[in-house]
Design a protein around this motif. Structure first.
Motif, mmCIF file in Angstrom:
data_model
loop_
_atom_site.group_PDB
_atom_site.id
_atom_site.type_symbol
_atom_site.label_atom_id
_atom_site.label_comp_id
_atom_site.label_asym_id
_atom_site.label_seq_id
_atom_site.Cartn_x
_atom_site.Cartn_y
_atom_site.Cartn_z
ATOM 1 N N SER A 39 34.437 74.468 3.125
ATOM 2 C CA SER A 39 35.078 75.741 3.443
ATOM 3 C C SER A 39 35.779 75.577 4.779
ATOM 4 C CB SER A 39 34.038 76.860 3.580
ATOM 5 O OG SER A 39 33.352 77.045 2.370
ATOM 6 N N TYR B 56 36.742 81.535 0.860
ATOM 7 C CA TYR B 56 37.350 80.423 0.141
ATOM 8 C C TYR B 56 36.568 79.133 0.350
ATOM 9 C CZ TYR B 56 40.844 77.140 -1.529
ATOM 10 O OH TYR B 56 41.471 76.165 -2.230
ATOM 11 N N TRP C 132 37.537 75.759 -7.150
ATOM 12 C CA TRP C 132 37.543 76.462 -5.869
ATOM 13 C C TRP C 132 37.066 77.886 -6.082
ATOM 14 C CZ3 TRP C 132 41.253 80.454 -5.520
ATOM 15 C CH2 TRP C 132 42.223 80.449 -6.516
ATOM 16 N N ASP D 57 37.084 81.944 -4.403
ATOM 17 C CA ASP D 57 37.732 82.871 -3.490
ATOM 18 C C ASP D 57 37.306 84.280 -3.875
ATOM 19 O OD1 ASP D 57 39.288 83.751 -1.405
ATOM 20 O OD2 ASP D 57 41.195 83.526 -2.455
#
Length: 158
Positions: A48, A59, A75, A77
């Motif tokens: 991160s 994120y 990923w 978010d």
């Protein structure tokens, strides 16, 4: 008596993948951002990065060390995890010439695990928007501070 052979340099040594570690980068005498690796297993870690005043960030990217490669699994978010899977990948020289097939499905090849003296280029296609992802992986040796840089996303023409 011969000197013991040194192990080849690898991405883990530069990025600190697999270690619980963190760092900051500075600009104009103040902290401009920070990063942190969080190991999830012996082969999987999440990184991160972001503004230290808003830590932890929403994120992060999840990577898997698999054989000779570090692979991007996906990923997260704002509480959602997005799995990254490719439909086509190519590898070529540092100028993205002499491209040849690398894979046709699976996780995205992110960077070679072993630090190469030769530059290389990775291109990947996948996802719902079929974007082309171009990575200049061979620059890691000359610029170890860039090892956590994200891929450049470029929409495909037409």
């Amino acid at each position: 008596m011969a000197a013991p052979a040194q192990a080849a340099e690898n991405y883990g040594q530069y990025s600190r993948f697999g270690e619980r570690s963190a760092g900051q980068h500075w600009a104009d005498g103040q902290v401009a951002g920070q990063w942190a690796w969080k190991p999830l297993s012996s082969t999987t870690s999440e990184i991160s990065w972001g503004d230290p005043k808003k830590w932890p960030p929403a994120y992060g990217e999840k990577f898997v060390h698999s054989g000779d490669w570090l692979m991007l699994d996906g990923w997260r978010d704002n509480g959602t995890y997005y799995t990254v899977r490719v439909t086509k990948e190519q590898i070529g020289d540092a100028k993205c010439g002499n491209l040849r097939a690398l894979a046709t499905s699976g996780r995205q090849h992110y960077v070679k695990w072993g630090i190469s003296s030769q530059g290389y280029c990775l291109k990947a296609w996948g996802g719902d928007d079929h974007r082309e992802i171009v990575r200049e992986g061979g620059r890691l040796r000359a610029h170890p501070d860039l090892v956590a840089a994200r891929a450049l996303l470029e929409p495909l023409p037409g």
